[in-house]
Design a protein around this motif. Sequence first.
Motif, PDB file in Angstrom:
ATOM      1  N   LEU A 272      38.853 -47.230  21.814  1.00  0.00           N
ATOM      2  CA  LEU A 272      37.609 -46.532  22.139  1.00  0.00           C
ATOM      3  C   LEU A 272      36.777 -46.383  20.968  1.00  0.00           C
ATOM      4  CD1 LEU A 272      38.740 -43.918  24.590  1.00  0.00           C
ATOM      5  CD2 LEU A 272      37.508 -45.906  25.231  1.00  0.00           C
ATOM      6  N   SER A 273      35.515 -46.263  20.887  1.00  0.00           N
ATOM      7  CA  SER A 273      34.690 -45.763  19.863  1.00  0.00           C
ATOM      8  C   SER A 273      34.420 -44.269  20.276  1.00  0.00           C
ATOM      9  CB  SER A 273      33.419 -46.617  19.328  1.00  0.00           C
ATOM     10  OG  SER A 273      34.117 -47.675  18.702  1.00  0.00           O
ATOM     11  N   ALA A 274      33.953 -43.551  19.283  1.00  0.00           N
ATOM     12  CA  ALA A 274      33.558 -42.114  19.574  1.00  0.00           C
ATOM     13  C   ALA A 274      32.626 -41.557  18.483  1.00  0.00           C
ATOM     14  CB  ALA A 274      34.861 -41.175  19.487  1.00  0.00           C
ATOM     15  N   ALA A 275      32.085 -40.453  18.943  1.00  0.00           N
ATOM     16  CA  ALA A 275      31.041 -39.750  18.000  1.00  0.00           C
ATOM     17  C   ALA A 275      30.921 -38.541  18.464  1.00  0.00           C
ATOM     18  CB  ALA A 275      29.583 -40.645  18.025  1.00  0.00           C
ATOM     19  N   ILE A 276      30.399 -37.520  17.636  1.00  0.00           N
ATOM     20  CA  ILE A 276      30.103 -36.332  17.747  1.00  0.00           C
ATOM     21  C   ILE A 276      28.949 -36.027  16.873  1.00  0.00           C
ATOM     22  CG2 ILE A 276      30.668 -33.855  17.532  1.00  0.00           C
ATOM     23  CD1 ILE A 276      33.683 -34.286  18.060  1.00  0.00           C
ATOM     24  N   TYR A 277      27.710 -35.432  17.677  1.00  0.00           N
ATOM     25  CA  TYR A 277      26.492 -35.197  16.920  1.00  0.00           C
ATOM     26  C   TYR A 277      26.197 -33.818  16.655  1.00  0.00           C
ATOM     27  CZ  TYR A 277      25.738 -40.366  17.462  1.00  0.00           C
ATOM     28  OH  TYR A 277      25.840 -41.647  17.433  1.00  0.00           O
TER      29      TYR A 277
ATOM     30  N   GLY B 183      24.906 -30.127  16.317  1.00  0.00           N
ATOM     31  CA  GLY B 183      23.557 -29.611  16.651  1.00  0.00           C
ATOM     32  C   GLY B 183      23.027 -28.658  15.397  1.00  0.00           C
ATOM     33  N   ASP B 184      23.817 -28.590  14.512  1.00  0.00           N
ATOM     34  CA  ASP B 184      23.268 -27.728  13.276  1.00  0.00           C
ATOM     35  C   ASP B 184      22.669 -28.471  12.127  1.00  0.00           C
ATOM     36  OD1 ASP B 184      25.573 -29.038  12.398  1.00  0.00           O
ATOM     37  OD2 ASP B 184      26.849 -27.046  12.060  1.00  0.00           O
ATOM     38  N   GLY B 185      22.360 -30.076  12.331  1.00  0.00           N
ATOM     39  CA  GLY B 185      22.085 -30.708  11.502  1.00  0.00           C
ATOM     40  C   GLY B 185      23.038 -31.499  10.689  1.00  0.00           C
ATOM     41  N   ARG B 186      24.349 -31.352  10.566  1.00  0.00           N
ATOM     42  CA  ARG B 186      25.154 -31.830   9.923  1.00  0.00           C
ATOM     43  C   ARG B 186      25.456 -33.525  10.326  1.00  0.00           C
ATOM     44  NH1 ARG B 186      30.683 -28.579   9.240  1.00  0.00           N
ATOM     45  NH2 ARG B 186      30.370 -27.982  11.529  1.00  0.00           N
ATOM     46  N   PRO B 187      25.745 -34.303   9.471  1.00  0.00           N
ATOM     47  CA  PRO B 187      26.052 -35.546   9.804  1.00  0.00           C
ATOM     48  C   PRO B 187      26.982 -35.740  10.921  1.00  0.00           C
ATOM     49  CG  PRO B 187      26.343 -35.244   7.346  1.00  0.00           C
ATOM     50  CD  PRO B 187      26.255 -33.902   7.861  1.00  0.00           C
ATOM     51  N   PRO B 188      26.779 -36.725  11.638  1.00  0.00           N
ATOM     52  CA  PRO B 188      27.611 -37.054  12.764  1.00  0.00           C
ATOM     53  C   PRO B 188      29.166 -37.327  12.331  1.00  0.00           C
ATOM     54  CG  PRO B 188      26.054 -38.857  12.458  1.00  0.00           C
ATOM     55  CD  PRO B 188      25.578 -37.950  11.689  1.00  0.00           C
ATOM     56  N   ILE B 189      29.715 -37.098  13.212  1.00  0.00           N
ATOM     57  CA  ILE B 189      31.299 -37.629  13.121  1.00  0.00           C
ATOM     58  C   ILE B 189      31.395 -38.718  14.016  1.00  0.00           C
ATOM     59  CG2 ILE B 189      33.805 -36.839  13.133  1.00  0.00           C
ATOM     60  CD1 ILE B 189      32.782 -34.089  13.323  1.00  0.00           C
ATOM     61  N   ILE B 190      31.794 -40.229  13.421  1.00  0.00           N
ATOM     62  CA  ILE B 190      31.949 -41.344  13.894  1.00  0.00           C
ATOM     63  C   ILE B 190      33.322 -41.878  13.624  1.00  0.00           C
ATOM     64  CG2 ILE B 190      30.704 -43.596  14.319  1.00  0.00           C
ATOM     65  CD1 ILE B 190      28.022 -42.181  13.597  1.00  0.00           C
TER      66      ILE B 190
ATOM     67  N   GLY C  53      38.452 -40.532  22.746  1.00  0.00           N
ATOM     68  CA  GLY C  53      37.822 -41.669  21.633  1.00  0.00           C
ATOM     69  C   GLY C  53      38.384 -41.557  20.368  1.00  0.00           C
ATOM     70  N   PHE C  54      38.541 -40.382  19.702  1.00  0.00           N
ATOM     71  CA  PHE C  54      38.996 -39.968  18.215  1.00  0.00           C
ATOM     72  C   PHE C  54      40.272 -40.365  18.071  1.00  0.00           C
ATOM     73  CE2 PHE C  54      34.938 -38.173  17.694  1.00  0.00           C
ATOM     74  CZ  PHE C  54      34.490 -38.629  16.441  1.00  0.00           C
ATOM     75  N   ALA C  55      41.044 -39.786  19.252  1.00  0.00           N
ATOM     76  CA  ALA C  55      42.621 -39.828  19.360  1.00  0.00           C
ATOM     77  C   ALA C  55      43.087 -41.242  19.432  1.00  0.00           C
ATOM     78  CB  ALA C  55      43.205 -39.030  20.759  1.00  0.00           C
ATOM     79  N   SER C  56      42.161 -42.281  20.158  1.00  0.00           N
ATOM     80  CA  SER C  56      42.564 -43.558  19.806  1.00  0.00           C
ATOM     81  C   SER C  56      42.665 -44.312  18.502  1.00  0.00           C
ATOM     82  CB  SER C  56      41.717 -44.445  20.910  1.00  0.00           C
ATOM     83  OG  SER C  56      40.555 -44.489  20.367  1.00  0.00           O
ATOM     84  N   HIS C  57      41.945 -43.662  17.563  1.00  0.00           N
ATOM     85  CA  HIS C  57      42.166 -43.911  16.353  1.00  0.00           C
ATOM     86  C   HIS C  57      43.323 -43.413  15.536  1.00  0.00           C
ATOM     87  CE1 HIS C  57      38.069 -45.989  16.039  1.00  0.00           C
ATOM     88  NE2 HIS C  57      37.824 -45.218  17.266  1.00  0.00           N
ATOM     89  N   ASP C  58      43.220 -42.120  15.224  1.00  0.00           N
ATOM     90  CA  ASP C  58      44.465 -41.419  14.349  1.00  0.00           C
ATOM     91  C   ASP C  58      44.352 -40.019  14.407  1.00  0.00           C
ATOM     92  OD1 ASP C  58      42.796 -40.796  12.020  1.00  0.00           O
ATOM     93  OD2 ASP C  58      42.282 -42.726  11.962  1.00  0.00           O
ATOM     94  N   PHE C  59      45.308 -39.438  14.033  1.00  0.00           N
ATOM     95  CA  PHE C  59      45.411 -38.137  13.895  1.00  0.00           C
ATOM     96  C   PHE C  59      44.243 -37.309  12.919  1.00  0.00           C
ATOM     97  CE2 PHE C  59      47.436 -34.231  11.878  1.00  0.00           C
ATOM     98  CZ  PHE C  59      47.515 -33.521  13.069  1.00  0.00           C
ATOM     99  N   LEU C  60      44.077 -37.970  11.935  1.00  0.00           N
ATOM    100  CA  LEU C  60      43.081 -37.199  11.252  1.00  0.00           C
ATOM    101  C   LEU C  60      41.933 -37.249  11.709  1.00  0.00           C
ATOM    102  CD1 LEU C  60      43.945 -37.617   7.590  1.00  0.00           C
ATOM    103  CD2 LEU C  60      44.480 -35.537   8.974  1.00  0.00           C
ATOM    104  N   SER C  61      41.334 -38.239  12.372  1.00  0.00           N
ATOM    105  CA  SER C  61      40.057 -38.460  13.100  1.00  0.00           C
ATOM    106  C   SER C  61      39.875 -37.428  14.292  1.00  0.00           C
ATOM    107  CB  SER C  61      40.100 -39.920  13.712  1.00  0.00           C
ATOM    108  OG  SER C  61      39.880 -40.785  12.543  1.00  0.00           O
ATOM    109  N   VAL C  62      40.917 -37.258  15.144  1.00  0.00           N
ATOM    110  CA  VAL C  62      40.663 -36.312  16.412  1.00  0.00           C
ATOM    111  C   VAL C  62      40.892 -35.073  15.873  1.00  0.00           C
ATOM    112  CG1 VAL C  62      43.103 -36.503  16.941  1.00  0.00           C
ATOM    113  CG2 VAL C  62      41.461 -36.131  18.747  1.00  0.00           C
ATOM    114  N   LEU C  63      41.812 -34.570  14.793  1.00  0.00           N
ATOM    115  CA  LEU C  63      41.785 -33.339  14.455  1.00  0.00           C
ATOM    116  C   LEU C  63      40.646 -32.970  13.793  1.00  0.00           C
ATOM    117  CD1 LEU C  63      43.662 -30.908  13.793  1.00  0.00           C
ATOM    118  CD2 LEU C  63      44.397 -31.962  11.490  1.00  0.00           C
TER     119      LEU C  63
END
Length: 233
Positions: free
Chosen positions: A48-53, A55-62, A122-132
């Motif tokens: 899976l690919s995953a993203a979090i956008y 709402g406070d203007g910070r860059p997305p986590i992808i 989706g992030f958990a399908s990548h690795d521990f640090l990504s989903v954490l």
Amino acid sequence: MSTKAREDIDREVDEACYREPEYVCAWASGLMVTLLGSLPSQDPWRNLSAAIYPGDGRPPIIADRPGVPAPSVTGSRSAKRAFGTRRDVADMIVPEFSDWYMDLALAGVAEDLDENAAALIGFASHDFLSVLEAATYISSALVEERKLSVTSSGPTMREILWCAVTRVVHRRRVYSGQDDPFIVSQMFEWTVRARRWVDNPDPGRLPRVQQELVEQVEPYRIPDEDYERFSFT
């Protein structure tokens, strides 16, 4: 369990999510990574690919993959579609009833996932640090929201993590059945691993931790050919 017992437990876990968010996020993140890593390599849930956008203007986590662009809104997606709906399990289970709540094999996944829960898988399908990282951001955002508003209409961190974890458990059980000691053993294992990580969150330790996980998962890993054998796609 009685309704009162469940309510008491839910309340205690809600409190833990705000009292020790790092520990709770590490436990859920590690458990999902381990269980997803035990699935066949071609299972869509592992790719899976995953993203979090924010709402406070910070860059997305992808976290994306070749050929699987990250979703344009918070959530995750497979090579074929957005992830988080009933269709994610229909490749392995044929519904017996139009009302999935009547189907013992599908009642637990009858509802679509909250966007944050879908993103975490989706992030958990990548690795521990990504989903954490993703889970920690969601937890922090909910804490800030709680400070600004007495009432909130959205799901709590407990509910988000519960939805994500139980959905991953369901996927593992599609292959292994209900009597799967690996799931319960990893739930207990991660109570210790998560505490160690919170006490010493050093990314330099990750290769050794990852190797330990691979060694523990290998005896319980679902063979790669099982996805092609049992899927309907």
